[in-house]
Design a protein around this motif. Structure first.
Motif, PDB file in Angstrom:
ATOM      1  N   PHE A 480      -9.502   8.967  10.309  1.00 16.63           N
ATOM      2  CA  PHE A 480     -10.932   8.809  10.529  1.00 16.63           C
ATOM      3  C   PHE A 480     -11.666   8.266   9.303  1.00 16.63           C
ATOM      4  N   VAL A 481     -10.966   8.054   8.197  1.00 13.09           N
ATOM      5  CA  VAL A 481     -11.596   7.469   7.005  1.00 13.09           C
ATOM      6  C   VAL A 481     -10.827   6.220   6.586  1.00 13.09           C
ATOM      7  N   LYS A 482     -11.378   5.505   5.637  1.00 13.66           N
ATOM      8  CA  LYS A 482     -10.756   4.273   5.159  1.00 13.66           C
ATOM      9  C   LYS A 482      -9.736   4.569   4.068  1.00 13.66           C
ATOM     10  N   GLU A 483      -8.824   3.622   3.880  1.00 12.32           N
ATOM     11  CA  GLU A 483      -7.866   3.731   2.785  1.00 12.32           C
ATOM     12  C   GLU A 483      -8.601   3.792   1.452  1.00 12.32           C
ATOM     13  N   ALA A 484      -8.187   4.729   0.608  1.00 11.79           N
ATOM     14  CA  ALA A 484      -8.756   4.894  -0.742  1.00 11.79           C
ATOM     15  C   ALA A 484     -10.241   5.240  -0.719  1.00 11.79           C
ATOM     16  N   GLN A 485     -10.718   5.865   0.374  1.00 10.22           N
ATOM     17  CA  GLN A 485     -12.112   6.298   0.413  1.00 10.22           C
ATOM     18  C   GLN A 485     -12.294   7.515  -0.481  1.00 10.22           C
ATOM     19  N   LYS A 486     -13.389   7.536  -1.220  1.00  5.98           N
ATOM     20  CA  LYS A 486     -13.664   8.633  -2.138  1.00  5.98           C
ATOM     21  C   LYS A 486     -14.293   9.813  -1.391  1.00  5.98           C
ATOM     22  N   SER A 504      -8.645   9.258  -0.525  1.00  7.56           N
ATOM     23  CA  SER A 504      -7.851   9.372   0.695  1.00  7.56           C
ATOM     24  C   SER A 504      -6.684   8.396   0.688  1.00  7.56           C
ATOM     25  N   ALA A 505      -5.633   8.788   1.419  1.00  4.54           N
ATOM     26  CA  ALA A 505      -4.480   7.907   1.640  1.00  4.54           C
ATOM     27  C   ALA A 505      -4.240   7.826   3.139  1.00  4.54           C
ATOM     28  N   LEU A 506      -4.100   6.598   3.673  1.00  2.00           N
ATOM     29  CA  LEU A 506      -3.924   6.439   5.099  1.00  2.00           C
ATOM     30  C   LEU A 506      -2.464   6.420   5.521  1.00  2.00           C
ATOM     31  N   ARG A 507      -1.561   6.308   4.569  1.00  2.00           N
ATOM     32  CA  ARG A 507      -0.150   6.372   4.947  1.00  2.00           C
ATOM     33  C   ARG A 507       0.151   7.759   5.519  1.00  2.00           C
ATOM     34  N   LYS A 508       0.965   7.785   6.560  1.00  3.07           N
ATOM     35  CA  LYS A 508       1.194   9.009   7.326  1.00  3.07           C
ATOM     36  C   LYS A 508       1.687  10.137   6.422  1.00  3.07           C
ATOM     37  N   GLY A 509       0.945  11.270   6.460  1.00  7.22           N
ATOM     38  CA  GLY A 509       1.348  12.454   5.723  1.00  7.22           C
ATOM     39  C   GLY A 509       1.180  12.372   4.225  1.00  7.22           C
ATOM     40  N   HIS A 510       0.371  11.447   3.731  1.00 10.57           N
ATOM     41  CA  HIS A 510       0.263  11.256   2.281  1.00 10.57           C
ATOM     42  C   HIS A 510      -0.961  11.932   1.666  1.00 10.57           C
ATOM     43  N   ASN A 511      -1.657  12.763   2.421  1.00 10.44           N
ATOM     44  CA  ASN A 511      -2.715  13.590   1.848  1.00 10.44           C
ATOM     45  C   ASN A 511      -2.140  14.994   1.670  1.00 10.44           C
ATOM     46  N   HIS A 512      -1.848  15.350   0.432  1.00 11.23           N
ATOM     47  CA  HIS A 512      -1.118  16.578   0.130  1.00 11.23           C
ATOM     48  C   HIS A 512      -2.068  17.676  -0.346  1.00 11.23           C
ATOM     49  N   PHE A 513      -1.880  18.873   0.198  1.00 12.07           N
ATOM     50  CA  PHE A 513      -2.658  20.028  -0.227  1.00 12.07           C
ATOM     51  C   PHE A 513      -1.719  21.232  -0.306  1.00 12.07           C
ATOM     52  N   PHE A 514      -1.845  21.979  -1.396  1.00  8.74           N
ATOM     53  CA  PHE A 514      -1.042  23.183  -1.595  1.00  8.74           C
ATOM     54  C   PHE A 514      -1.981  24.383  -1.592  1.00  8.74           C
TER      55      PHE A 514
END
Length: 527
Positions: A480-486, A504-514
């Motif tokens: 729902f957001v753009k690639e590299a959106q702040k 943000s990263a639009l590649r599948k599964g590339h937004n990592h949170f621990f």
């Protein structure tokens, strides 16, 4: 008898129709509807408390911890069975059972205590769950329609994003909605309890709401004795100059419990309701919180709706506490802003054992109780709870402001605690919406974790909580957001809730949170 079915991509529903026309009442003493699950199915269920049990005999109030991931067929702890929404899983398929379209000609139902061979039958209310001398079980003239029996079915994403519970509710019963404004509310009682329902404290919380840009301030029980109508009028006038509306608490009263809090005995008849509602409307009061109902008997279901109709006639918003699940009433009566019907934050402030279970309980409440109906859980403690050790992190707490849905969101945090947070966190709490244009479920599992994205206008809010006892590694997609959106990310940093920039990263599964146990995060994107 006819059966009417409603089939859609997210589930199936059915109801019963008795045709013909009569002037004499017909009666239903039992409903044979049942839901039969395969062996190996699992259940996530909340017990329905016994009528007239608990504090001041005030149950049932749909307030208990869920029993999670149990074998279907497990008996409920008490004879009053299990409440809706009831959650089940077989293989990879999830199901959520509830009811909607509950008008004036039926009682509220639940699921029976015992479910031999994994078959759950409809349960009618216990004898005490009625208005004094009123009807308990369904009675009506013909024609007669039952409420919808709803089964949302599919993946968890389908369940969370489903709107069946409101789609099948009765349509709006009135057209004047000009006075209905969702919002956020300050509320002194949750932290300071009964002794501080006094003029000085309520004025402080009006100032607090104004400073936060929140729309409302709730004045809780016994305001009529400890503050009085004349001083409430002064507070209402003062609040109006700050663009804050006051909400006043009422005891539903009646012989069904022994609660002594006032005001009471004012809502039991239409004449007294209209007189009281008319009086406070002229004072500039914006809404009422009505507490301690008797349960699900047909006459009590009618009492809820009587209050909603008479409140609407006086342009008052309504919040029900100590109450039943509203079953889509916020569509039928748009002045119903929220309902408790949950083991909410007040219990965390009362008991350490409830604070210890807060994480998984809040996750479960988001999945089931809040699936279709507004939930007045009263979330977000960012500092500390007097006399209790909070187990959830401030980031977890912040995330619940986005995860929980309520037409008026009453926040736990008071002015003293808000003064301790980082400026970015306070700004977030000043701006967090309570209405949303779009919802996307991202990840989670009942009782363990919940991650959702909600859009308000051009802003996307992503909120996640980990209620499990183990660490959680999330790999999320943000289509729902753009690639590299702040964006602005709120997480814990060396024990402090802080905001930092996120890309943000639009590649599948590339937004990592621990997330550690009982931790969370909020991420905000704005175009």
């Amino acid at each position: 008898m006819q059966m009417i079915f409603q089939v859609s991509n997210d589930g199936v529903a059915f109801r019963y129709l008795f045709q013909g026309k009569t002037t004499t009442l017909k009666y239903i003493t039992k409903e044979h509807t049942s839901f039969h699950f395969y062996e190996g199915a699992r259940a996530w269920l909340q017990p329905k408390t016994e009528a007239q049990s608990g504090w001041e005999h005030s149950n049932p109030s749909y307030e208990a911890h869920y029993m999670m991931d149990i074998k279907t067929g497990t008996p409920a702890p008490g004879a009053n069975g299990w409440i809706y929404p009831a959650m089940f899983k077989y293989g990879d398929t999830w199901m959520l059972l509830t009811e909607a379209g509950l008008g004036r000609t039926y009682c509220g139902t639940s699921l029976q205590q015992n479910s031999p061979d994994n078959e759950y039958k409809i349960n009618f209310p216990q004898p005490a769950e009625k208005f004094t001398n009123g009807a308990l079980n369904p009675q009506s003239v013909l024609p007669w329609e039952s409420p919808w029996r709803i089964i949302a079915i599919g993946e968890l994403k389908t369940i969370v994003e489903s709107t069946l519970g409101t789609d099948l509710a009765l349509p709006a019963s009135f057209t004047d909605t000009s006075y209905i404004k969702p919002g956020r509310a300050s509320w002194s009682w949750i932290m300071s309890k009964d002794d501080y329902i006094i003029y000085k404290e309520q004025k402080k919380y009006i100032d607090y709401a104004a400073d936060m840009g929140w729309e409302y301030c709730l004045v809780d029980a016994a305001w009529d004795k400890k503050i009085g109508y004349d001083s409430i009028q002064i507070l209402a006038d003062y609040a109006a100059t700050k663009k804050v509306g006051l909400i006043l608490w009422y005891n539903s009263a009646g012989a069904w419990n022994t609660v002594k809090y006032t005001p009471k005995d004012m809502l039991l008849t239409k004449e007294s309701r209209m007189k009281e509602f008319g009086r406070i409307h002229k004072m500039g009061i914006k809404g009422v919180k009505v507490d301690f109902f008797a349960g699900d008997g047909q006459s009590m279901i009618n009492y809820y709706q009587d209050i909603l109709e008479d409140a609407a006639a006086n342009k008052l918003l309504v919040n029900f506490h100590g109450a039943t699940l509203p079953r889509g009433w916020h569509r039928t009566y748009p002045n119903l802003m929220t309902t408790e019907a949950v083991y909410g934050y007040e219990m965390i402030t009362f008991n350490q054992k409830d604070a210890d279970q807060a994480g998984p309980h809040m996750v479960m409440s988001a999945f089931a109780r809040n699936a279709f109906d507004p939930m007045d859980f009263t979330p977000v403690s960012l500092y500390k709870i007097p006399g209790k050790e909070r187990r959830t992190s401030p980031a977890f707490e912040l995330a619940t402001s986005v995860i929980f849905l309520s037409g008026i969101q009453h926040f736990v945090e008071g002015p003293e605690g808000m003064a301790t947070v980082e400026p970015e966190v306070k700004k977030f709490m000043q701006q967090v919406p309570v209405t949303w244009d779009e919802t996307i479920f991202l990840d989670g599992y009942p009782g363990k974790s919940y991650v959702v994205a909600r859009r308000s206008g051009s802003k996307w809010f992503v909120a996640g909580i980990n209620g499990d006892s183990t660490d959680l590694n999330l790999q999320l997609d943000f289509p729902f957001v753009k690639e590299a959106q702040k964006g602005q990310l709120f997480t814990m940093d060396n024990g402090v809730l802080r905001a930092k920039e996120y890309t943000s990263a639009l590649r599948k599964g590339h937004n990592h949170f621990f997330l550690k146990p009982n931790d969370g995060f909020v991420l905000v994107f704005e175009e």
